[in-house]
Every structure is written in C-alpha cells, then in structure tokens.
Design a protein around this motif. Sequence first.
Motif, short mmCIF file in Angstrom:
data_model
loop_
_atom_site.label_atom_id
_atom_site.label_comp_id
_atom_site.label_asym_id
_atom_site.label_seq_id
_atom_site.Cartn_x
_atom_site.Cartn_y
_atom_site.Cartn_z
N MET A 20 0.87 -1.18 0.00
CA MET A 20 0.00 0.00 0.00
C MET A 20 0.91 1.23 0.00
N ARG A 21 0.86 1.96 -1.13
CA ARG A 21 1.66 3.18 -1.20
C ARG A 21 0.73 4.34 -0.84
N HIS A 22 1.10 5.12 0.18
CA HIS A 22 0.23 6.22 0.62
C HIS A 22 -0.14 7.09 -0.57
N THR A 75 -14.91 8.06 5.34
CA THR A 75 -14.74 6.65 5.71
C THR A 75 -14.15 5.88 4.54
N GLY A 76 -13.27 4.97 4.89
CA GLY A 76 -12.68 4.12 3.86
C GLY A 76 -11.54 4.76 3.10
N GLU A 77 -11.15 5.97 3.51
CA GLU A 77 -10.06 6.64 2.80
C GLU A 77 -8.68 6.21 3.31
N ARG A 85 -18.30 4.40 -0.44
CA ARG A 85 -16.92 4.45 0.07
C ARG A 85 -15.93 4.43 -1.08
N GLN A 86 -14.86 5.18 -0.89
CA GLN A 86 -13.75 5.21 -1.86
C GLN A 86 -14.25 5.35 -3.30
N GLY A 87 -15.17 6.27 -3.49
CA GLY A 87 -15.64 6.56 -4.85
C GLY A 87 -16.62 5.55 -5.40
N LYS A 134 -7.47 5.82 6.94
CA LYS A 134 -6.91 6.55 8.08
C LYS A 134 -5.80 5.74 8.75
N THR A 135 -5.98 4.41 8.71
CA THR A 135 -5.01 3.55 9.40
C THR A 135 -3.62 3.73 8.81
N LEU A 136 -3.55 3.76 7.48
CA LEU A 136 -2.25 3.93 6.82
C LEU A 136 -1.74 5.36 7.01
N1 LIG Z 1 -2.76 3.82 -0.13
C1 LIG Z 1 -3.54 2.74 -0.22
N2 LIG Z 1 -3.34 1.82 -1.16
C2 LIG Z 1 -4.14 0.73 -1.25
N3 LIG Z 1 -5.19 0.47 -0.43
C3 LIG Z 1 -5.45 1.35 0.53
C4 LIG Z 1 -4.65 2.54 0.69
N4 LIG Z 1 -5.16 3.23 1.73
C5 LIG Z 1 -6.21 2.52 2.19
N5 LIG Z 1 -6.40 1.40 1.48
C6 LIG Z 1 -7.47 0.40 1.70
O1 LIG Z 1 -8.66 1.10 2.02
C7 LIG Z 1 -9.45 0.37 2.96
C8 LIG Z 1 -9.93 1.26 4.07
O2 LIG Z 1 -8.88 1.60 4.96
P1 LIG Z 1 -9.16 1.96 6.48
O3 LIG Z 1 -9.90 0.87 7.14
O4 LIG Z 1 -7.91 2.41 7.09
O5 LIG Z 1 -10.17 3.17 6.25
P2 LIG Z 1 -10.74 4.17 7.29
O6 LIG Z 1 -10.54 5.52 6.76
O7 LIG Z 1 -10.17 3.89 8.64
O8 LIG Z 1 -12.28 3.79 7.26
P3 LIG Z 1 -13.34 3.81 8.48
O9 LIG Z 1 -13.72 5.24 8.65
O10 LIG Z 1 -14.44 2.98 7.96
O11 LIG Z 1 -12.71 3.22 9.68
C9 LIG Z 1 -8.61 -0.78 3.43
O12 LIG Z 1 -9.11 -1.95 2.87
C10 LIG Z 1 -7.22 -0.48 2.92
O13 LIG Z 1 -6.55 -1.64 2.56
#
Ligand SMILES: Nc1ncnc2c1ncn2[C@@H]1O[C@H](COP(=O)(O)OP(=O)(O)OP(=O)(O)O)[C@@H](O)[C@H]1O
Length: 756
Positions: free
Chosen positions: A188-190, A211-213, A666-668, A215-217
């Motif tokens: 996963m590249r930011h 949501t789904g954008e 989510r995510q478009g 945040k964890t990364l």
């Molecule tokens: N840079 C990236 N490249 C590829 N996949 C990504 C990238 N960033 C996030 N993702 C994917 O997007 C999905 C959502 O990520 P994450 O759970 O961190 O979202 P979130 O913003 O925390 O959502 P929520 O608000 O629902 O908790 C995950 O499946 C993750 O693998």
Amino acid sequence: MSSSPTSRDATDETVPDPTADNASASTTGDAKRPADAAGDGNQAAETTQPGDAKPPADAVPDPVADALALPDLDATEPLADVSAELPAELPAVATDESADNQANKRRGAAKQTNRLTAKGARLKMSRWRAQLARINEFESVLQPEDDASLRKRSLALRYRAMAGEKLGILLPEAYALAREAGRRALSMRHYDVQMIGGISLFEGHIAEMQTGEGKTLTATLPLYLHSLVGKGAHLATVNDYLAKRDAEWMQPLYAMLGVNVGIIQTPDDQGSRRKSYAAAVTYGTAKEFGFDFLRDRLLLRAQNRMQTESLGDGAGGFSGSGDQPVMRGMHFCLVDEADSILIDEARTPLIIGSIEDNVRDQIVETYRWAAQHAEEYEEDEHYDIDNETKQYELTARGRQKVRSLPKPDLVRTMGLVDLYEYTERAIKVAQEFLLNRQYVVRPGDQGTDEIVIVDEFTGRLAEGRKWRDGIHQAIEAKENIEISVPTGQAARITVQDLFLRYPHLAGMTGTAATSAAEMKKIYRTPVIRVPTNRPPQRKQLPDQVFGDMLAKFKAIVDEVKRIHETGRPVLIGTRSIDKSEIVSRLLNEINIPHEVLNANNVEREAEIVSAAGGRGKVTVATNMAGRGTDIKLSDEIEALGGMHVICTELHDAARIDRQLIGRCGRQGDQGSYRQYLSLDDDILKVGLGVEKAKRMKTKGENLRGAANQYAKMFRKAQRKVERKHFRDRMVLMHHEKERKKMQREIGQDPYLDTPD
Ligand SMILES: Nc1ncnc2c1ncn2[C@@H]1O[C@H](COP(=O)(O)OP(=O)(O)OP(=O)(O)O)[C@@H](O)[C@H]1O
C-alpha cells in the motif's frame, strides 16, 4: 441565527475531488496557485518550513492541487450564538502547571492559526503541496535502494531528531521513507491525499477523512515522525480490538523502518504495559491511556509519601524494589475517531475506586426498597418534573407517602432526606431509563447479570462505563440484579483532561466538520477536510417526513422492498435496539430476509458486515454499523448502483448520521441514501421543547401520507440539540476548571484528591 458548521454538511456532491492518485507527476505544481508558497508564518515554530518552497511552475494538471483548494474548516464560522453565552474565559482547562503551559503553548500557536482567512488556508495548502513535492523527490531516490539502506536512513533520521533537529525539517525524508515502507511491506503506497492528511496531522490538526479513505495507513506518517525523538508516540482509538487490529496491520511497515510497536490491551499486567509504552509507537485506547496515567500518578504519590515518611521516622529509605510507572511521559498522541473520543467521550470520567464503603448493605437495601415502590408514585400528585433540568422532585404528598411506606430495618435507619433522594432517583429511572434502549442486561464475568449501557452515539455497548449519581445502581435495583458497590474515588481524570496533557495532539475522523468549532475551542486543534482519493458518487435522495413512527416504518419497508428487488444491498440504521427490532418484524411480515446488527449480537458483527454489501442483502443496524466497518462491494453491485442507506431518525448529533451515510459510496463507490423522519421523533422533544413537540405529535396523528414540508424543521431541531449539548459541555468544563484551580491553590492534586 448565524450559520453553524453543520450547514456545510451536505457537501458530498459539491466537494471538488481529485482523480485517482497520480504519483509524483501530480505534485509538480499548478500555474494557478500563488507562486509564493512560503510558510504562512502562522504555524508553531517546529512545524514551519523555510520559505523556499516555491512549487516548480510546471503546467502538468494537478488534481490534488485542485482538491486542496477546499475550504479549510479552520475558517469555519464558529457557533457564535453559543459561545456568546459562555463564561468569559473558558478554554483553559489544563490542570497542572506543566499541562497549563502545554495548553497555553498550543493555544498561542493556534490563536494565530485561527486567524487564517481563506487566503491563509490556501497558503497553508500550497505549503503542504510543496512538502509533498519534496517527499516525492525523496521517493525516487529511495525506490532503487534495498531494505537495509532504508533502515539505515531511518536510523540516521532518529539520530538527527534526538540531536534536536526540527521534525519539520526531517518530515519530507521521513514521510517518503514511510511511504516506501508501506509500498514494500504492505503493498500500500500512501496516496497523495493521505500524505497531505499526514502533514496536517503532524501540524496538529484534526484531519477529516471520509470513511474508507485509509486513516489507518495515514496514521503511520505522523506516528513514525514523532517517534523519532524517542519520547513515544501514541495512537488512541476507541476499543481494544481496533488498537490491536491496526497495530498488527501496520507493524510490517514500522518494522521495515526499525521502529517497534507496542499494543496496550485491557487485561495487560503492569509489566507488559511498561514494555508496550517503551516501544517507539504505542497503540491503545483512550481509556487505558487514562487509567495508566492515574495508576502511575497514584504510585508516584505513594512513593513520594513513603520517601518523606521514611525520612521523617528515620527508618530505611526509599526502596527501589517498588513498582515503576508504566508510562514514560506524554509526547504526541494521535486520536483516531476523534469526534467520538474528543467530543462524545470528553466528559467521561475515568475513575479508579478506593476503599469499600462500610454502609454498603444499608445503601443496597435502600436502592431496592426505592425501586420496589417507584411505580406507585403519580406525576403531579406525588412528584413534579422540571422540564428544563429534568429533575424529579417529590411533592408534599409524595414525601408523606415515602414516610408512610413499610420499610425493612436497614432502610429505617437511613435519614429521611436520603430516602426522598433515593425515591426521586428510582422514579426517574422507572420513567426514563428503558431496557433495550438505554441499556441491556446480560450475564457478567462474575456469573451474575449486569447492566451495560448502550452508547447512544455508537450504538455499541459501552463496556465498563457507568451512569453517575446513583443512577446505575438504581437501574440495577429496578432490574433486580446485584447492585454494584459504590467504591468512592481514589483517582479521576476526564478524557478531555487526558488529551490536553499531550504537548502534541492531532486527530482523525470521518465526521468532524460539524464539531469543528468545538474542537478548536477546547483542544485548539483546527479541523481540516482532506479530499478523497476518488470523487465521491454518493447520491442523497430527498427527505421523507411522516405523521408517526408506524407510517414512517411502513414507508421505509416499502422502499426496502423496491430496492431489494433490484438486487442492491440496503442498510437501515436505527437509533436504538428496540427500533431495530421493530423494523426487523415489519420486514419479516413481508418476507424479506435480513440480518439485524445491534449491541445484542456483537459477536456476529464481522460476519454480518462482511456480507452486508452482497447482492440482495438487507441489514438493519443501530449506529454500531457507523464505524470501523468496511462494507466491500463487488463490481456487480457497483454496476447496479451500489449500496442504499436508509436513516430512520435523526441523531442528536449530525455527525452520527453522517457516519451511517458514510457506509455507502466508500472510496468513490456508487451509492445512495435517504433520511426518513416522523412528527413523533425524539429529536423534536429536545430540539423544539416538550410543548411544541407535543403539538407536532398531535398534528402527526391526523396526517395521511407524507408531510415533507416539515423536513427543515427537523434539521433545525437537530442544530438546537447540538448547540445545547455543546453549551452543557462548555459549562461543565468551566466548573471543572474552577474546581481544579481551587484544589491547586490549597495544595491538592486535582486527579487524586477527587470529590466522590
Ligand atoms: N494507499 C492505499 N493503497 C491501497 N489500499 C489502501 C490505501 N489506503 C487505504 N487502502 C485500503 O482502504 C481500505 C480502508 O482503509 P481503512 O480501514 O484504514 O479506512 P478508514 O478511513 O479507517 O475507514 P473507516 O472510517 O471505515 O474506519 C482498506 O481496505 C485499505 O486496505
């Protein structure tokens, strides 16, 4: 009335969005941007970049740059009408000298930041964009290097940070390293927008990311950078599960940079906590961070006392064999789900109990006695309710009834004033606290049943949380289960005080826009909206208003049926467990197979959620489904139009509604949502006042069909409720601050010398 930040709320379709991430080419500048992208000079010293950041005047189209022209929520108009009613100097709530200083420092820096005009916000964005360009330059250097040299670079950065070099200077290389580590270790590249989010977090913002954008990364960026100074970087989230899941998920990225990760879980003993806090980056919950802070403080005080006592009596000396604190100070904290932790949970006190109460039996007996008789009291005859304060007060006849009721021996020895108080509380609980709405009863760890609060905001069971002022015990008495012993308090801190102690604080959330003013006022953390990686395609369908709940639910079920026939998945959000069950019954009547997700069946949550995006799936959920859950859609569903979300009632805070809506699109992805309302909705009672709400309810009873002309009234009521809660929180904060000030003046510790 001035427009509140909530007016920015319905922006899904209007937000300008970048196209997909465009790698380094996307960052090389935009002729339309001001050429002067120098630091705006308004940031705290450490984060200011030198003014050499002119973006190259390259004409490559830059979607990220366009997206960054978004308004900064910094500049959001505050809730002027609310703050005007507040006591003059509210915000300084830091509770000891060092915390005061930290908060003041942040406040000083933030005061200037707050003055940013829209132009200032644009300058900030161009500065971040310039940083992104530098990160990308580093990236092309790092890509051909092997893993070992990445680690070496990371080590070199650590030396530089420990030697006192400003983290802001190290940011481009550090962020490029984290991005490269993410690419190699996690595939996963930011994205560029995540890098921008990461920079804003480093600069102490609350980043609103849909949501789904990801945040964890994104979180790995500021956590890694702050960890370099060797004082620890904390990530605070809402529950043990998320802390563990996120830490383990991101661990390979950190490992590639030579950074170790600690995880704090509730059952951990002191030894393993100490080890986790010693790690460069520590994931845990706000609650555990708070309890560890309190336990350490109690320990230190005990040891100090030991020291003075032993000096006093000349015996021995301070023994090194005792426990050591588990935390090693508080440096940087990134708060995940910031709206939930920093706003909803802000006033939740974390309490460590002290000695057992020796009048316990008498108290327990009185709770039981009051509960047994609570239903015998009549409103107006025996008690009155103050509509404003929600206080229940016995009338003269009510008090007389208390005196004349038969009492067991233990209760008879209780003072009369206490008996009135127990009775008033028992009546309140009987009238206002409903099973399966505000709380559930379930088997506890000790083999006995226990009351567990259902969090109105998250729809989840609020494990370990208790109502105060005897309410919790009164409910236990009402349900005839074991009454938990009031233990007194040895130490206490609120979630808000805890986070104000961190000199560097930032947060991430999907829905901060509606609390931007509050975040800024209390924590001095400006809110910034980070653009989405792909343009959102979620469609809002017009609100539908009905006369009463039943008419509304019938219309909802009709809509479910219509959409269900097309194969699109439907998610229906309700405000409480009992309402989720009503919807479920109605769906059963028309034979629509569905799943129900509420606090009663948490153990199946993952399974239900993972299936919720499937063809023809119907899921009824409390707002538990609002967060931390990723509903994935297949290409087939995407082609059908994605998921449809039905909101059955407005919540007290608009952001809770937004969380649910955020489950679709989510995510478009494709998706749609609709808000249903009825004239007997709870929101009107608080938002319009009891009398007006009653009139609306009566109007509703005589209504046939939809009454969509009232839709605006509901949103207005919601804004009123939000302002009321905000005002309550600010007044409480002010009183707490005064209390702590007084305690400090008489030499007490505001966390340890706490009133019960
Ligand atoms: N840079 C990236 N490249 C590829 N996949 C990504 C990238 N960033 C996030 N993702 C994917 O997007 C999905 C959502 O990520 P994450 O759970 O961190 O979202 P979130 O913003 O925390 O959502 P929520 O608000 O629902 O908790 C995950 O499946 C993750 O693998």
